[in-house]
Design an enzyme around this catalytic site. Sequence first.
Site, PDB file in Angstrom:
ATOM      1  N   HIS A 106       0.826  -1.207   0.000  1.00  0.00           N
ATOM      2  CA  HIS A 106       0.000   0.000   0.000  1.00  0.00           C
ATOM      3  C   HIS A 106       0.857   1.252   0.000  1.00  0.00           C
ATOM      4  CE1 HIS A 106      -2.997   2.931   1.642  1.00  0.00           C
ATOM      5  NE2 HIS A 106      -3.808   2.240   0.857  1.00  0.00           N
ATOM      6  N   CYS A 107       1.981   1.213   0.698  1.00  0.00           N
ATOM      7  CA  CYS A 107       2.859   2.387   0.798  1.00  0.00           C
ATOM      8  C   CYS A 107       3.467   2.794  -0.544  1.00  0.00           C
ATOM      9  CB  CYS A 107       3.998   2.118   1.766  1.00  0.00           C
ATOM     10  SG  CYS A 107       3.493   1.739   3.449  1.00  0.00           S
ATOM     11  N   ILE A 108       3.655   1.844  -1.447  1.00  0.00           N
ATOM     12  CA  ILE A 108       4.383   2.139  -2.682  1.00  0.00           C
ATOM     13  C   ILE A 108       3.461   2.365  -3.875  1.00  0.00           C
ATOM     14  CG2 ILE A 108       6.366   0.834  -1.839  1.00  0.00           C
ATOM     15  CD1 ILE A 108       5.672  -1.379  -3.835  1.00  0.00           C
TER      16      ILE A 108
END
EC number: 3.5.3.12
Length: 344
Positions: free
Chosen positions: A330-332
């Site tokens: 999700h962060c990337i």
Amino acid sequence: MVPAKMGFRMPAEWEPRERTFMAWPVRTEIWPDGLKEAQEGYARIAREIAAFEEVVMLVQPHLADEAGRMCGAAVEILPMEHDDSWLRDNGPTFLINGQGELAAVNWQFNAWGGKYQPYDQDNAVAGKLLARYGVPVFEAPLVLEGGSIHVDGEGTLMTTEQCLLNKNRNPQLGKREIERLLGQYLAVDVIFWLKQGLAADETDGHVDNVACFVRPGVIAIQACHDPADLNYSASQENLKLLADFTDAQGRRAEVVQIEQPPVRYWRGQRLSMSYLNYYPVNGGIIVPVFGGDAQATDEAAVRTLQRLYPDRKIVPVDGMPIIKGGGNVHCITQQMPAGIPARL
């Protein structure tokens, strides 16, 4: 005028989208095992997402050919200067209105409270990306990362006090001022505050490692039931808070717990491993798994997500190359909803 008064809202992540944006790893100091492993991890995730929807990878121009070879033909390479590779946090937050028109918010970005230098190119990425796709932009007077918020698309936002009230972001603003700005720019009426994020999370407790909306009225949360673990007290406190949750439509939440993976360290530092850092795509869910001693919790997380998303294909991916840099799937990633650019 602010977006909410013009009929724009931040859609939920499960709503139809046009494409996914990512950014190619370049900051060597966060990948001590080498950029190659990180880049292979990013390329693998990009290819998995590309099986469901368009993927655009932002790449420093001199690395474009290499990234293209590693990602394959299904991933579009967009040469663009940037400092880091966590596009969830420095990318734009897209908005949509009732006519299916797109706009976006450009938040201020300061590298999670100035933890990495430089970050000026990352702070400029959202504006350049929106100009590239002709999407009108609302400039927000707020330092905020996309991983610090989750919305249900129906007027409710979830976040953590540890992050949004941290004085390394907006020291001049109090809780009520931040709530007012979130309401104006994202069209949310209810802001639900959890307390703490995961232990050892250098983002200061991003909510996308802790909890997320599965659909309106349903929240998944990563749980810890070991009293000796550093996440235990925060996990139990967040569960108690969610027991009193009421969303903008007056619904009480169904809360689904997903047990955290076993604690793991890398180079002496605890890793903030989370199954909640998954990413919905058109028809699928890309979820990080960790293997080894985490096999049992990996399998349990996948089973739970398949139950929560019966109409989507659950795609486990190796989360270890990414978590070494401090985040996960999700962060990337950053989603662009389906729609046409608005004319403001």
